[in-house]
Design an enzyme around this catalytic site. Structure first.
Site, PDB file in Angstrom:
ATOM      1  N   TYR A 184       0.870  -1.178   0.000  1.00  0.00           N
ATOM      2  CA  TYR A 184       0.000   0.000   0.000  1.00  0.00           C
ATOM      3  C   TYR A 184       0.908   1.229   0.000  1.00  0.00           C
ATOM      4  CZ  TYR A 184      -4.461   2.329   0.968  1.00  0.00           C
ATOM      5  OH  TYR A 184      -5.593   3.098   0.888  1.00  0.00           O
ATOM      6  N   LYS A 196     -21.533 -19.702  -9.394  1.00  0.00           N
ATOM      7  CA  LYS A 196     -20.748 -19.633 -10.638  1.00  0.00           C
ATOM      8  C   LYS A 196     -19.302 -19.232 -10.335  1.00  0.00           C
ATOM      9  CE  LYS A 196     -21.435 -19.540 -15.182  1.00  0.00           C
ATOM     10  NZ  LYS A 196     -22.422 -20.219 -16.007  1.00  0.00           N
TER      11      LYS A 196
END
Lengths: 407, 407
Positions: A33, A88
């Protein structure tokens, strides 16, 4: 309580987002970060393609649905569709190691859906449209394929079409028939049925009779042409100018393909078909005819959408590997060459020695299906010029294996 | 090669999507996906709130950015912003066990961004806006908070504001000053600076002088009012009707808050401030003044945005716990009460016994920060009536602990 509801309730959903980097101290934080990440941003700003190397874009697929045609349940909306999209995503991961994320949206206007998918293009390596109703799904997919530089694939259409053609190719080995000579009747001209007709035509089948709510689609009979898509296919189907219902269509047919409603096909209709009829009764959960009844009426080969009968037409055989292959060569499209490569890969996954009337397609848990489809699809992408990484066969193979290994 | 680029390149990004259910055989498949999942869909169709029990919506947060104001890098676009949003998702997981997913979009029009976020509401339990430039970020957030029934939070604004107020409360313990009597100068009236001013006002501070590109914001001097947001805050700031630049503003000030550009604050300016000045120099990576220089000029307490100096103003202290708390009581909003609860929780995380001028805020790796902020924020949500699950304190505590444990 119902077992599936119990599973979902106990787990509070099926998906999670995980970190692939360790964050255990200040230094980890400053690399993953700020401030370190600023250099990564600048690198991509300089050369946009670097986003594929430095972020997960190479492996992100959006599963986009407006909930307008979920399973066989109809227009149940985005919230009620979410469990399917999460499922899915689970299968994408399990069988293709693809990082798919469900995006169920609360707008069913085609132009808004197109605009939405255009907006998310920077984040994703590919788009899987899911459970969007026909005929608007055809327009949405076509428009997005033209506009986007990443693959767009409506699984309800092409996933089913690919498996059905693969199954048909293997089924023909048990008959004395060729693709070119077949008469095929397809009932249910929605997403799956419509795409299947087009794929069978691409494979060389000339005599297809399409049947939908108002009977046999006939270009001379306006009341059978319910939408623009019906009009379009009426030009290339029904060469014998038939009219009537399913019963009339099936006389002397070789193949029945149902992507419609349970129970529509009777034994009497099967008996009117040619010798050694092939029956793909893919309606879910109740097939157009049960295998036992079809066999009694003379069917040579029966496939359904269900896991509890032989020859399951299950999209999970296709989409994970198909996207794996497209992503790994950074294809800009999933084109017909790639779909037909998936068909052949899938058909070949049942070796001649194992091929029986009850095994014309592999089972979902044949684990190398994903790799094999990915490999053939990626090669087809390179051959047809849509791969931004024009790798050699050997490089493709290594790349796919590596992608399957990444956590 | 730069170390951060190396980390990102070797990992090919930082995030992955994982399954929380096992798919090892036909039965697993039929429960997590078709046909079993149809019952789960029907259950949600009957009662939409069940989506929180049966999918991961309870824990999904979208990190939405148009890449228009990424870190200090400016308008670098959605692709170049993606490494930051992935990093943010990593921190959401690490410190709050929140499943956040980056959505970098290629449209910078405020109305389109609002429309986009409205469309994804069904999928997510909360929205974290990120790196969207001021002043449009104020309008986008305000509009979405009115339209949506899930929490919307622009971290660049309120994350910074919450930490700065917490740090200020602890810093005052080293001076003989009260919040009400302070003169505060804030320079850089973008997302963070603007929200900080509003939060300080909410906490009771009356004398705030806002400084931006054209000097002290003064309602009588149109050339200092660069946008609607400047006009708005000009009405409630600068009670002494000052004009000029940062130097003029700082005479007799008690607190300097910089969310602007590195190097703007000189030692001479600090010397003009009141006794025991408090300096929060949060510009990144170069602070408005380095701690050593500020101390030499008489500063009592200095905080920066950097991890290599004491008192790091780092948003990671806030957003993971804040969302954890909001999600666990299904808050419909993140309101001022919840933000102020986060301020107090954060300030209290440094016990009196450990409080020094070099430790007025906890470090990011004080692991119970996430839990404590979540607990106070959730309680504040219940108190202020925005929690759809009005749990007792004990129930909240148990729920949050459980959420931290879920894989």
């Amino acid at each position: 309580m119902n077992e599936s509801i119990k599973l979902h309730e106990e787990n509070r959903g099926k998906l999670t987002v995980k970190s692939r980097v360790r964050i255990q101290n200040k230094e980890d934080l400053s690399l993953a970060y700020t401030p370190g990440v600023a250099d990564v941003c600048k690198e991509i700003k300089k050369n946009k393609d670097r986003v594929y190397d430095l972020t997960n874009k190479w492996n992100y697929v959006a599963i986009v649905s407006d909930g307008s045609a979920v399973l066989g349940l109809g227009n149940i909306g985005p919230e009620a569709g979410l469990p399917v999209m999460e499922g899915k995503a689970v299968l994408f991961k399990e069988f293709g190691n693809v990082d798919a994320f469900p995006l169920c949206i609360n707008n069913q206007d085609p132009e808004e859906i197109i605009n939405f998918v255009e907006m998310i293009e920077p984040t994703f390596g590919g788009i899987n449209l899911e459970d969007i109703c026909a005929p608007k799904c055809f327009y949405i997919e076509k428009t997005l394929k033209e506009k986007l530089n990443i693959p767009v694939f409506h699984d309800d259409q092409h996933g089913a079409a690919i498996i059905i053609l693969a199954a048909l190719k293997n089924a023909l080995k048990f008959t004395n028939k060729n693709l070119d000579d077949l008469k095929v009747v397809s009932i249910g001209i929605g997403a799956a049925g419509g795409a299947t007709i087009k794929m069978l035509q691409a494979a060389g089948i000339k005599n297809i009779v399409a049947v939908d709510k108002n009977g046999i689609i006939n270009k001379n009979d306006p009341k059978t042409l319910l939408n623009d898509f019906h009009k379009e296919i009426s030009e290339s189907t029904n060469p014998e100018n038939l009219s009537g219902g399913l019963g009339e269509a099936l006389v002397n047919a070789d193949v029945f393909i149902g992507t419609s409603v349970g129970g529509l096909l009777t034994k009497d209709m099967v008996k009117k078909m040619n010798k050694d009829p092939i029956i793909f009764a893919a309606a879910n959960p109740v097939p157009e005819i049960y295998p036992e009844d079809a066999k009694k009426a003379g069917a040579k080969i029966v496939a359904t959408g269900r896991s509890d009968f032989p020859n399951q037409i299950n999209n999970v055989l296709v989409f994970p590997g198909l996207f794996r292959g497209a992503l790994d060569v950074r294809a800009s499209d999933i084109n017909d060459e790639m779909k037909l490569a998936a068909v052949d890969a899938l058909a070949r996954m049942v070796p001649e020695s194992e091929l029986t009337v009850d095994k014309i397609i592999p089972a979902p848990f044949d684990r190398d299906v994903g790799y094999n489809i990915a490999f053939e699809v990626a090669k087809a992408a390179v051959r047809s010029g849509v791969a931004r990484l024009p790798l050699t066969d050997e490089e493709i193979s290594q790349k796919i294996k590596k992608s399957f290994e990444i956590l």
